[in-house]
Write a protein that holds these residues in place. Sequence first.
Motif, PDB file in Angstrom:
ATOM      1  N   LEU A 185       0.847  -1.185   0.000  1.00 46.89           N
ATOM      2  CA  LEU A 185       0.000   0.000   0.000  1.00 46.89           C
ATOM      3  C   LEU A 185       0.884   1.237   0.000  1.00 46.89           C
ATOM      4  CD1 LEU A 185      -2.598  -1.175   2.653  1.00 46.89           C
ATOM      5  CD2 LEU A 185      -2.623  -1.489   0.181  1.00 46.89           C
ATOM      6  N   LEU A 186       0.649   2.113  -0.958  1.00 47.44           N
ATOM      7  CA  LEU A 186       1.456   3.318  -1.118  1.00 47.44           C
ATOM      8  C   LEU A 186       0.579   4.531  -0.818  1.00 47.44           C
ATOM      9  CD1 LEU A 186       3.094   2.221  -4.484  1.00 47.44           C
ATOM     10  CD2 LEU A 186       4.001   1.903  -2.180  1.00 47.44           C
ATOM     11  N   HIS A 187       0.503   4.923   0.421  1.00 47.43           N
ATOM     12  CA  HIS A 187      -0.427   5.966   0.850  1.00 47.43           C
ATOM     13  C   HIS A 187       0.185   7.363   0.907  1.00 47.43           C
ATOM     14  CE1 HIS A 187       1.530   6.158   4.770  1.00 47.43           C
ATOM     15  NE2 HIS A 187       1.658   4.848   4.648  1.00 47.43           N
ATOM     16  N   GLN A 188       1.499   7.462   0.761  1.00 53.31           N
ATOM     17  CA  GLN A 188       2.157   8.752   0.975  1.00 53.31           C
ATOM     18  C   GLN A 188       1.612   9.848   0.056  1.00 53.31           C
ATOM     19  OE1 GLN A 188       3.681   5.871   0.397  1.00 53.31           O
ATOM     20  NE2 GLN A 188       5.199   5.472   1.978  1.00 53.31           N
ATOM     21  N   ALA A 189       1.395   9.544  -1.212  1.00 50.54           N
ATOM     22  CA  ALA A 189       0.902  10.560  -2.153  1.00 50.54           C
ATOM     23  C   ALA A 189      -0.500  11.039  -1.793  1.00 50.54           C
ATOM     24  CB  ALA A 189       0.908  10.003  -3.577  1.00 50.54           C
ATOM     25  N   LEU A 190      -1.262  10.213  -1.104  1.00 51.89           N
ATOM     26  CA  LEU A 190      -2.633  10.583  -0.742  1.00 51.89           C
ATOM     27  C   LEU A 190      -2.680  11.559   0.435  1.00 51.89           C
ATOM     28  CD1 LEU A 190      -4.239   7.043  -1.028  1.00 51.89           C
ATOM     29  CD2 LEU A 190      -4.235   8.870  -2.726  1.00 51.89           C
TER      30      LEU A 190
ATOM     31  N   ASP B  48      -4.885  12.163 -19.694  1.00 58.45           N
ATOM     32  CA  ASP B  48      -5.451  13.158 -20.613  1.00 58.45           C
ATOM     33  C   ASP B  48      -6.084  14.329 -19.869  1.00 58.45           C
ATOM     34  OD1 ASP B  48      -7.845  12.152 -19.651  1.00 58.45           O
ATOM     35  OD2 ASP B  48      -8.465  11.269 -21.543  1.00 58.45           O
ATOM     36  N   GLY B  49      -6.067  14.297 -18.523  1.00 60.17           N
ATOM     37  CA  GLY B  49      -6.561  15.409 -17.730  1.00 60.17           C
ATOM     38  C   GLY B  49      -7.989  15.275 -17.254  1.00 60.17           C
ATOM     39  N   ASP B  50      -8.696  14.239 -17.698  1.00 62.19           N
ATOM     40  CA  ASP B  50     -10.077  14.042 -17.275  1.00 62.19           C
ATOM     41  C   ASP B  50     -10.139  13.607 -15.817  1.00 62.19           C
ATOM     42  OD1 ASP B  50     -11.067  14.723 -19.713  1.00 62.19           O
ATOM     43  OD2 ASP B  50     -11.361  12.669 -20.399  1.00 62.19           O
ATOM     44  N   TYR B  51     -11.165  14.075 -15.129  1.00 60.69           N
ATOM     45  CA  TYR B  51     -11.399  13.681 -13.737  1.00 60.69           C
ATOM     46  C   TYR B  51     -12.014  12.286 -13.726  1.00 60.69           C
ATOM     47  CZ  TYR B  51     -13.657  13.368  -9.243  1.00 60.69           C
ATOM     48  OH  TYR B  51     -14.072  12.931  -8.031  1.00 60.69           O
ATOM     49  N   ARG B  52     -11.531  11.411 -12.863  1.00 60.03           N
ATOM     50  CA  ARG B  52     -12.025  10.033 -12.821  1.00 60.03           C
ATOM     51  C   ARG B  52     -12.405   9.564 -11.421  1.00 60.03           C
ATOM     52  NH1 ARG B  52     -11.197   7.317 -17.861  1.00 60.03           N
ATOM     53  NH2 ARG B  52     -11.345   9.079 -19.275  1.00 60.03           N
ATOM     54  N   GLY B  53     -12.680  10.430 -10.498  1.00 56.03           N
ATOM     55  CA  GLY B  53     -13.090  10.010  -9.161  1.00 56.03           C
ATOM     56  C   GLY B  53     -12.055  10.379  -8.110  1.00 56.03           C
ATOM     57  N   HIS B  54     -12.311   9.949  -6.885  1.00 49.74           N
ATOM     58  CA  HIS B  54     -11.443  10.253  -5.746  1.00 49.74           C
ATOM     59  C   HIS B  54     -10.569   9.040  -5.454  1.00 49.74           C
ATOM     60  CE1 HIS B  54     -13.509  14.003  -4.696  1.00 49.74           C
ATOM     61  NE2 HIS B  54     -14.573  13.381  -5.161  1.00 49.74           N
ATOM     62  N   THR B  55      -9.276   9.216  -5.548  1.00 43.78           N
ATOM     63  CA  THR B  55      -8.343   8.124  -5.268  1.00 43.78           C
ATOM     64  C   THR B  55      -8.290   7.902  -3.763  1.00 43.78           C
ATOM     65  OG1 THR B  55      -7.045   8.723  -7.212  1.00 43.78           O
ATOM     66  CG2 THR B  55      -5.988   7.299  -5.588  1.00 43.78           C
ATOM     67  N   GLN B  56      -8.565   6.672  -3.354  1.00 43.08           N
ATOM     68  CA  GLN B  56      -8.562   6.327  -1.934  1.00 43.08           C
ATOM     69  C   GLN B  56      -7.301   5.557  -1.528  1.00 43.08           C
ATOM     70  OE1 GLN B  56     -10.745   7.666  -0.066  1.00 43.08           O
ATOM     71  NE2 GLN B  56     -12.239   8.302  -1.585  1.00 43.08           N
ATOM     72  N   MET B  57      -6.685   4.834  -2.489  1.00 46.67           N
ATOM     73  CA  MET B  57      -5.474   4.075  -2.177  1.00 46.67           C
ATOM     74  C   MET B  57      -4.716   3.791  -3.463  1.00 46.67           C
ATOM     75  SD  MET B  57      -3.456   2.769   0.037  1.00 46.67           S
ATOM     76  CE  MET B  57      -4.437   2.990   1.507  1.00 46.67           C
ATOM     77  N   VAL B  58      -3.393   3.783  -3.347  1.00 42.90           N
ATOM     78  CA  VAL B  58      -2.516   3.346  -4.429  1.00 42.90           C
ATOM     79  C   VAL B  58      -1.952   1.994  -3.980  1.00 42.90           C
ATOM     80  CG1 VAL B  58      -0.475   3.869  -5.818  1.00 42.90           C
ATOM     81  CG2 VAL B  58      -1.927   5.738  -4.956  1.00 42.90           C
ATOM     82  N   ILE B  59      -2.088   0.997  -4.844  1.00 40.94           N
ATOM     83  CA  ILE B  59      -1.670  -0.363  -4.506  1.00 40.94           C
ATOM     84  C   ILE B  59      -0.634  -0.814  -5.524  1.00 40.94           C
ATOM     85  CG2 ILE B  59      -2.444  -2.712  -4.025  1.00 40.94           C
ATOM     86  CD1 ILE B  59      -5.344  -1.469  -4.006  1.00 40.94           C
ATOM     87  N   ARG B  60       0.465  -1.323  -5.037  1.00 40.83           N
ATOM     88  CA  ARG B  60       1.488  -1.897  -5.911  1.00 40.83           C
ATOM     89  C   ARG B  60       1.320  -3.409  -5.873  1.00 40.83           C
ATOM     90  NH1 ARG B  60       7.808  -2.368  -4.852  1.00 40.83           N
ATOM     91  NH2 ARG B  60       8.498  -2.643  -6.984  1.00 40.83           N
ATOM     92  N   LEU B  61       1.116  -4.020  -7.030  1.00 37.94           N
ATOM     93  CA  LEU B  61       0.916  -5.458  -7.130  1.00 37.94           C
ATOM     94  C   LEU B  61       2.023  -6.078  -7.965  1.00 37.94           C
ATOM     95  CD1 LEU B  61      -2.917  -5.454  -7.895  1.00 37.94           C
ATOM     96  CD2 LEU B  61      -1.824  -5.997  -5.716  1.00 37.94           C
ATOM     97  N   GLY B  62       2.480  -7.245  -7.566  1.00 41.05           N
ATOM     98  CA  GLY B  62       3.504  -7.945  -8.329  1.00 41.05           C
ATOM     99  C   GLY B  62       3.835  -9.280  -7.690  1.00 41.05           C
ATOM    100  N   TYR B  63       4.752  -9.968  -8.309  1.00 42.85           N
ATOM    101  CA  TYR B  63       5.196 -11.259  -7.800  1.00 42.85           C
ATOM    102  C   TYR B  63       6.537 -11.073  -7.127  1.00 42.85           C
ATOM    103  CZ  TYR B  63       1.453 -13.169 -10.594  1.00 42.85           C
ATOM    104  OH  TYR B  63       0.218 -13.451 -11.108  1.00 42.85           O
ATOM    105  N   GLY B  64       6.773 -11.817  -6.081  1.00 39.38           N
ATOM    106  CA  GLY B  64       8.027 -11.700  -5.361  1.00 39.38           C
ATOM    107  C   GLY B  64       8.245 -12.898  -4.474  1.00 39.38           C
ATOM    108  N   PRO B  65       9.321 -12.869  -3.735  1.00 34.17           N
ATOM    109  CA  PRO B  65       9.628 -14.004  -2.861  1.00 34.17           C
ATOM    110  C   PRO B  65       8.618 -14.110  -1.727  1.00 34.17           C
ATOM    111  CG  PRO B  65      11.125 -12.185  -2.440  1.00 34.17           C
ATOM    112  CD  PRO B  65      10.303 -11.790  -3.631  1.00 34.17           C
TER     113      PRO B  65
END
Length: 114
Positions: free
Chosen positions: A60-65, A79-96
Amino acid sequence: MRDFGAHRRPSALPALPCETHPALVLLRTAHDRRADWLRAGQALERVLLVATAGGVRASLLHQALEWTDLRGDLDRVPDGDYRGHTQMVIRLGYGPEGPVSPRRGAAEVIDLGG
């Protein structure tokens, strides 16, 4: 994962193979009310459970929020269009595989005697 405490130079912190192609996901709501926060939390719970079941790691990457201007930037697509209120940034990937969290057994925490 990288050990940020071991070295003083960023060049000594190479990315691991699991970090080369992570996906960033924005969890958004149409409004920014208390009910939306609750729904966003429920959606986040679902995303994390499904990711875990699929072997996908999440951060969870909350710092920007926490900064109004940065959060506003996240609410718009490139493109500059409004798309809602960002509540959380999530980084997803595979790892150990990480260490498991210690848990007590159900019998230790559930009292069936009343």
